[in-house]
Structures are given as structure tokens and as C-alpha cells.
Design an enzyme around this catalytic site. Sequence first.
Site, mmCIF file in Angstrom:
data_model
loop_
_atom_site.group_PDB
_atom_site.id
_atom_site.type_symbol
_atom_site.label_atom_id
_atom_site.label_comp_id
_atom_site.label_asym_id
_atom_site.label_seq_id
_atom_site.Cartn_x
_atom_site.Cartn_y
_atom_site.Cartn_z
ATOM 1 N N HIS A 186 0.862 -1.187 0.000
ATOM 2 C CA HIS A 186 0.000 0.000 0.000
ATOM 3 C C HIS A 186 0.893 1.230 0.000
ATOM 4 O O HIS A 186 1.729 1.406 0.887
ATOM 5 C CB HIS A 186 -0.927 0.024 1.214
ATOM 6 C CG HIS A 186 -1.906 1.166 1.183
ATOM 7 N ND1 HIS A 186 -3.193 1.028 0.690
ATOM 8 C CD2 HIS A 186 -1.777 2.474 1.548
ATOM 9 C CE1 HIS A 186 -3.808 2.201 0.769
ATOM 10 N NE2 HIS A 186 -2.973 3.094 1.283
ATOM 11 N N CYS A 187 0.705 2.088 -0.998
ATOM 12 C CA CYS A 187 1.547 3.278 -1.136
ATOM 13 C C CYS A 187 0.738 4.526 -0.795
ATOM 14 O O CYS A 187 -0.225 4.849 -1.503
ATOM 15 C CB CYS A 187 2.091 3.382 -2.560
ATOM 16 S SG CYS A 187 3.118 4.850 -2.841
ATOM 17 N N PRO A 188 1.093 5.245 0.273
ATOM 18 C CA PRO A 188 0.341 6.460 0.618
ATOM 19 C C PRO A 188 0.486 7.562 -0.421
ATOM 20 O O PRO A 188 -0.395 8.416 -0.536
ATOM 21 C CB PRO A 188 0.945 6.879 1.961
ATOM 22 C CG PRO A 188 2.311 6.273 1.978
ATOM 23 C CD PRO A 188 2.187 4.983 1.228
#
EC number: 2.3.1.225
Length: 308
Positions: A159-161
Site C-alpha cells: 500500500h503506497c500512501p
Amino acid sequence: MQPSGHRLRDIEHHPLLTDNDNYDSASSSSSETDMADRVWFIRDGCGMVCAVMTWLLVVYADFVVTFVMLLPSKDFWYSVVNGVLFNCLAVLALSSHLRTMLTDPGAVPKGNATKEYMESLQLKPGEVIYKCPKCCCIKPERAHHCSICKRCIRKMDHHCPWVNNCVGEKNQRFFVLFTMYIALSSVHALILCGLQFISCVRGQWTECSDFSPPITVILLVFLCLEGLLFFTFTAVMFGTQIHSICNDETEIERLKSEKPTWERRLRWEGMKSVFGGPPSLLWMNPFVGFRLRRLQMRTRKGGPEFSV
């Protein structure tokens, strides 16, 4: 109640859902086509802030390149060529960012662990399937639950913010393009900064910019720092993603050192699977498959979501 002929494996030992369980029937019966037709958007505060910061930093870089370095230049063709090139890279980077952020990464439908769905799978006797107790879905092989998206994602890499989304089966291509175009635009900006510093020093900072020398120095130094940071981060991520695709192994699987239970693809087969089709310039195009959709708000069980 668990149907006979197969086993349901659940880490938290939650029972299989039945018709009387309190789950939204619409979500449990939604098809893959319906999921693909929705515009995906994660309402996460940290992710939205990071996504906005990404856009602001790219816009800042474009401002410095255009108004501090290129427009004041006396070399017309130098300004035109570099201006067109940098802005094209910026547009492609931001377009790839949007596609990564607004594309369903491969979410498994919620609440599909129903008796009817289990029977439709036509499982062989003794076959083991897995159910996620958090989103109450049958987890396909290589799917993982994301605590931020609150969904199980097929082939979830991480998961990439910065893109406010998971990187998974359906949007990994756009994430790779995003990292590539940001890295290229960062290199271009660093080269232009170096040439601008040389030009300003030779001209004793008198005619190198429309801004005063102190402001010019501050803007250029900040752009250099931004370019170095962005290039380092995105170049590493780009290399990591290409390595994962070629080895048919997600970052989560690599960190967990999971023994593959699937047949790994060959390197080029993995690339063609992610980018779609044989090698071509279309691999570099983030607009492929884009359809303009109308956003609206629908209230569903568990909170509102954006859909069409």
C-alpha cells in the site's frame, strides 16, 4: 454451516456465512464486471494528503523549470525543446498517478463467502479454501488483506500512501509508469538546474532569471533537493517493481519468504501480463483503456463510497 466435500480454512475460525448473516446482499452478489466499472477511491486522510503533496511538488518543479530557467533564456530552441519535454514528462507522471490512485487494484468482492457461492465453486473433495474474517470474502490465491483499503487485494504488492492506494493486480502497470516518469522528470530537472547554475555564475547572476539572485538560488536549491529525493525514491521503486514482475513475486511474498504454490511465469510473460500484450509503445501510455466516467456518491452499508 460448512458444506461437505471441502474444507474452509479461517485463521480466526469464523464460521462460513449463511443467508441469515447480516451482510449486504448487493455486495455479496456483485460481479467482477460491476467492480471494474466503479471508480475506485480510498478515503484515507494520510493518503489524500500525500497524494496532494505529490501534485504540488510536481507543479512546483514545473513552475521553476518554466518561469525561472527556460522563459528567461535567450536561446529560443533550448527553451522550447526542454519546456515541451519536461511538461510532457510531468503530464505523463501525473496521469499515471491518477490512474494508479483511481483504479481498482484487484479488490475481492466483500461478503462473497456465502453458501451459494461456495457451491458454485465446484470444489474437489478435500480442497482447502481460505476466508478473510475481516471482509468476509473467499480469498483467492496470492490475495492479501489491506488494513487501509479494508479489502482483500489480488496480488497485493504494497500500500503506497503517495498514490493513496494499494498496488495490486490491476494497477501495478500505472504505478510502474508513475515511478518511471517521475524519475525521468527528476533527472531532467537536475540537469537543467546544473546548466542554470553554470549560466548564472558566468553571468554573475545579472541576467540568468527574472527573479532576484537570492530568490533564484533558493528556488533552484529546493528544486535540486526535491529532484534528488524524488529520483532516489522512484528509481528504487521502479527497479523493485520490475524485479517483482520479472520474478512473478510481490513485495509481500518476498518479505514473507513464502514458498511459491503457483507456477511462476517467465520474465517476459510477467511483463506482458502486467503491461498487456507484446512489447510496444503502448506500454508507456497511461491513457490506454481510459474511459471518462461520471462520479457520484452512493451510500452503502459500511459508509459512503464513490461510484458510477
